[in-house]
Write an enzyme that holds these catalytic residues in place. Structure first.
Site, short mmCIF file in Angstrom:
data_model
loop_
_atom_site.label_atom_id
_atom_site.label_comp_id
_atom_site.label_asym_id
_atom_site.label_seq_id
_atom_site.Cartn_x
_atom_site.Cartn_y
_atom_site.Cartn_z
N GLY A 91 50.67 54.78 70.72
CA GLY A 91 50.68 53.39 70.26
C GLY A 91 50.39 52.38 71.36
O GLY A 91 50.59 51.19 71.18
N SER A 130 47.10 57.61 70.87
CA SER A 130 45.95 56.69 70.86
C SER A 130 44.62 57.41 70.67
O SER A 130 43.60 57.00 71.24
CB SER A 130 45.94 55.82 72.11
OG SER A 130 47.11 55.03 72.17
N GLU A 188 59.44 59.81 68.96
CA GLU A 188 60.22 58.70 68.40
C GLU A 188 61.55 59.23 67.85
O GLU A 188 62.57 58.55 67.93
CB GLU A 188 59.39 57.97 67.33
CG GLU A 188 58.28 57.16 67.98
CD GLU A 188 57.01 57.01 67.16
OE1 GLU A 188 57.03 57.22 65.94
OE2 GLU A 188 55.96 56.69 67.77
N LYS A 248 53.95 57.56 60.06
CA LYS A 248 55.19 56.94 60.55
C LYS A 248 55.83 56.10 59.43
O LYS A 248 55.73 56.47 58.26
CB LYS A 248 54.93 56.15 61.84
CG LYS A 248 54.22 57.02 62.89
CD LYS A 248 54.18 56.44 64.27
CE LYS A 248 53.48 57.40 65.21
NZ LYS A 248 53.42 56.94 66.59
N HIS A 275 59.09 64.73 67.03
CA HIS A 275 58.26 63.63 67.50
C HIS A 275 59.04 62.83 68.53
O HIS A 275 60.26 62.68 68.42
CB HIS A 275 57.85 62.73 66.31
CG HIS A 275 56.79 61.76 66.71
ND1 HIS A 275 57.08 60.59 67.37
CD2 HIS A 275 55.44 61.79 66.56
CE1 HIS A 275 55.95 59.95 67.61
NE2 HIS A 275 54.94 60.66 67.14
N GLU A 289 52.00 65.33 72.86
CA GLU A 289 51.85 63.88 72.76
C GLU A 289 52.49 63.19 73.96
O GLU A 289 53.73 63.04 74.00
CB GLU A 289 52.55 63.36 71.49
CG GLU A 289 51.98 63.94 70.21
CD GLU A 289 52.20 62.99 69.04
OE1 GLU A 289 51.21 62.58 68.44
OE2 GLU A 289 53.36 62.65 68.74
P1 13P Z 1 49.09 56.64 67.92
O1 13P Z 1 47.87 57.41 67.50
O2 13P Z 1 49.33 55.42 67.11
O3 13P Z 1 49.10 56.42 69.40
O4 13P Z 1 50.34 57.59 67.60
C1 13P Z 1 50.29 58.89 68.00
C2 13P Z 1 51.44 59.61 67.40
O5 13P Z 1 52.59 59.35 67.73
C3 13P Z 1 51.16 60.60 66.37
O6 13P Z 1 52.29 61.32 66.05
#
Ligand code: 13P
Length: 252
Positions: free
Chosen positions: A175, A215, A99, A11, A97, A169
């Site tokens: 997160g 996570s 995000e 990220k 993703h 995901e």
């Molecule tokens: P985390 O492992 O920090 O939860 O993030 C997962 C993620 O978004 C991987 O692309």
């Protein structure tokens, strides 16, 4: 046989020197251990790609960018094209993703354009899908994921689709420290593979790696990866610490 893959998504973390140091550490640790046949991918910020590539000597480790432009080239200030990414010598691009979908309004139409740019430049897309908490609580997560796939990568030809890596995901697990249970992950990965069978046939479905993200950490990776339809992980936070990332790689 499909590949087992552990991919890190850094990220927007790590300065250039920190990123190089992390990549070196991972490279050394992986090289000092036995080969457990897991493909390892480091998903770095754009500006790290070339420098991180220089410090990786282990053939099991590849690099991914976290995004690319939907257009091929031209007046798109601040964008980075798939062709530019390819010119750095890396192999993978994370597309879609959650995000990017949530904060940069990338919809299915844009994501399909990006996937096509990636494929046209002989790079491998790691295509993300997954539902938000309200959708999971409303019990519509299967339908949400089905639609995300139907409107994007399921419109590709068999040949194009067979090059894709999928990452499921659940947004509520990203997160948050809240992981999908091993059974929840298997349930939806199996569902996704079933959709692939329907659309592209069993032999392509058998070859597509479906990664779990959200996570995932050294404490839960083993149980998640033990599922027949979970072929690895897309790791956020835990990919920023070499020890944790290595433990996840060796959870198969
Ligand atoms: P985390 O492992 O920090 O939860 O993030 C997962 C993620 O978004 C991987 O692309």
């Amino acid at each position: 046989m499909r590949k087992n893959i552990v991919a890190g998504n850094w990220k927007m973390n790590k300065t250039l020197s920190e990123g190089i140091a992390l990549a070196k550490e991972i490279n050394e640790m992986v090289s000092s251990k036995e080969n457990n046949n897991v493909k390892i991918i480091l998903g770095t910020p754009f500006i790290h790609l070339t420098e991180v590539k220089k410090v990786l000597s282990n053939a099991r480790i590849s690099i991914s960018s976290q995004n690319c432009a939907a257009e091929a080239k031209g007046a798109f200030t601040g964008e980075v094209s798939a062709e530019m990414i390819k010119s750095t010598g890396i192999d993978y691009v994370i597309i879609g993703h959650s995000e990017r979908r949530a904060y940069y309004h990338e919809n299915n139409e844009i994501l399909l354009k990006k996937v096509k740019q990636v494929l046209a430049n002989n790079l491998t897309p790691i295509f993300c899908c997954g539902e938000v908490l309200e959708e999971r609580e409303a019990g519509i997560h299967f339908e949400v994921v089905r639609k995300q796939l139907a409107e994007t990568i399921f419109t590709l030809s068999n040949e194009e689709f067979s090059k894709i890596v999928i990452a499921y995901e659940p947004v509520w697990a990203i997160g948050t420290g809240k992981t999908a249970t091993s059974a929840q992950a298997q349930e939806i990965h199996k569902y996704i593979r079933g959709l692939i069978v329907e659309k592209f046939g069993q032999s392509i479905a058998n070859e597509i790696s479906i990664l779990y993200g959200g996570s995932c950490n050294p404490a839960n990776a083993r149980e998640l990866f033990a599922n027949p339809d979970v072929d690895g992980g897309l790791i956020g936070g835990a990919s920023l610490k070499a020890n944790d990332f290595i433990e996840i790689i060796y959870s198969f």
